[in-house]
Design an enzyme around this catalytic site. Structure first.
Site, PDB file in Angstrom:
ATOM      1  N   ARG A  15     -10.953  -3.516   2.015  1.00 32.71           N
ATOM      2  CA  ARG A  15      -9.955  -2.624   1.411  1.00 32.71           C
ATOM      3  C   ARG A  15      -8.537  -3.128   1.723  1.00 32.71           C
ATOM      4  O   ARG A  15      -7.828  -3.623   0.867  1.00 32.71           O
ATOM      5  CB  ARG A  15     -10.127  -1.186   1.952  1.00 32.71           C
ATOM      6  N   CYS A  60       1.149 -10.357   3.385  1.00 30.36           N
ATOM      7  CA  CYS A  60       2.168  -9.459   2.893  1.00 30.36           C
ATOM      8  C   CYS A  60       2.731 -10.052   1.615  1.00 30.36           C
ATOM      9  O   CYS A  60       3.261 -11.154   1.633  1.00 30.36           O
ATOM     10  CB  CYS A  60       3.261  -9.303   3.936  1.00 30.36           C
TER      11      CYS A  60
END
Lengths: 297, 297
Positions: free
Chosen positions: B9, B234
């Site tokens: 996830r 990120c």
């Protein structure tokens, strides 16, 4: 908190790129500007073994020394010491392994042969007015012999302390140590010698460098070795991190409000400089961060 | 020691590559085989926001569930909960930020609006016989607002505890925390709630993930979130590490003789698998190591 920059020696000796004398001096100048008070500049090992550092004499000759900074160099033996003294180093460093197998493979001598020779180096250096720093490598694990008995490390610490070295740097050379191991070693060492005699030399091979540095700091250790950018790596394990990046160490301690005296922005500039010179992405973490980054999750 | 695998996830939602349902199932199967007892499988967020996880219903449908493993999924709201219940998840996770600025930017609501909605989700999930895990992100630093006051985090912990969640995962979302900060937050939290209610979710952006995990462990925290390979990163800071690699966490704790129940070799295989699928070198440290590596320095 005393940060020891070992990049110009321990970093470059494990990089395949040959830097020019001018490039080395420019990098060292940036390290000075960043506030590092200890720089291991080079090694007076025979050029046959480490050609990357064959220019040690010239680098020292051209160094514009700043007051208050210790410019050190590794010496493998008495011949190396002569060169180091001629080059007017501030401190000489010496190197052995706590693991018999690694010392034999790396230095081609038994530990007892190595330390006997090093005691002569220490004596001569001291007579010449130079301090000595001793590295004990494979102090936690050896790539050939597995876990290193802590008592073997303690014996070497005791012997170096008796011989009059200024500092002993305890190396997690293969980067396999975990914090409990680091804590046990330093707690036992600190029962024998004062904290000012000890330094910790972590490697970040498995990402544990800062965890181990934190554990050592919690024991009372206040001297730590790093290499700008995490320079060094390991010639036999492509991609593996070598020395912990000096800027990651500084980030850890400054974040803990432990003053290092180092300007993080200028240190990042020095890391960016050397990364471009060695032409590969270095394993430094903080160098990869950017201001204002946004995250999810 | 309880390791929570959040890669399928939290990892995949930050990767640009779209994996097929079959690839996700193959990876999850490898995680099961490695001994992970908690796997956050997907998110029931609207596919418009996270297309990488648009197949959540199908992944759960085709999952060959192993007894003893908790298969969890994130739900953003009551609509997501309905889908999660229909998919027969074992546990739902919910998510907010301790920083008002980050919550507003990330979820487009104030914290008080978000938590009011989440209390309804918790109640409905509980009525349906499902446990709930709450993530508190930006619990240490916020990319917009700087350092997060610990009291703000404690208020949310208290509110989630009162609402009956099973576990609260405290996230160092931007990876800026250092061990003293982690220690202070968890010591203060543990004065209010039992350790079994708390988990730590470190990011390795600045290399401090394992140092912080060690500090949390020393406070009594025994649940940690990781993503295989350090998956996630990120999207706004290319190259920056995201979640700590599960295998680095496991290396740390197994090295400290804290049993995780995880087979390190099989976990490395799962990391190698997902690294090939996302087609980029993941920031995992232990994945870069090789047996028998040789080092100098």
């Amino acid at each position: 908190m005393r940060i020891r920059e070992v990049g110009p020696r321990d970093g470059l000796q494990n990089e395949s790129v040959q830097l020019s004398v001018e490039e080395k001096l420019a990098w060292i100048h940036q390290l000075e500007e960043a506030g590092l008070s200890y720089i291991e500049v080079s090694s007076f090992v025979h050029p046959k073994w480490i050609p990357q550092l064959a220019d040690a004499d010239e680098v020292f000759k051209k160094l514009s020394r700043k007051p208050g900074i210790i410019y050190a160099a590794l010496v493998p033996n008495e011949r190396g010491l002569e060169r180091a003294l001629a080059a007017q180093v501030d401190e000489v460093s010496i190197f052995l392994s706590a693991s018999e197998a690694h010392n034999q493979k790396n230095l081609n001598h038994s530990i007892s042969e190595t330390i006997a020779s090093q005691e002569r180096v220490i004596q001569k250096a001291t007579e010449a007015g130079k301090s000595v720093r001793a590295y004990i490598s494979t102090a936690f694990f050896c790539p050939y012999a597995g876990k290193t008995p802590i008592t073997d490390v303690l014996k070497l610490i005791e012997r170096f302390a008796k011989a009059g070295v200024r500092e002993i740097s305890i190396g997690d050379t293969v980067g396999q140590a975990t914090p409990n191991h680091v804590e046990e070693l330093f707690k036992r060492a600190l029962a024998e010698v004062p904290a000012r005699l000890l330094a910790f030399h972590p490697h970040d091979t498995r990402g544990t460098a800062l965890a181990n540095a934190y554990a050592a700091y919690m024991c009372g250790i206040t001297a730590f070795d790093g290499a700008t950018g995490g320079l060094g790596g390991c010639p036999y394990a492509p991609g593996a991190a070598g020395n912990v990046a000096t800027e990651d160490l500084v980030y850890l301690f400054e974040g803990m409000n432990v003053a290092t005296g180092i300007n993080q922005e200028k240190l990042a500039q020095a890391a960016t400089y050397i990364e471009a010179k060695v032409k590969r992405a270095l394993p430094s973490h903080t160098l990869r961060t950017m201001p204002g980054e946004e995250v999810r999750g």
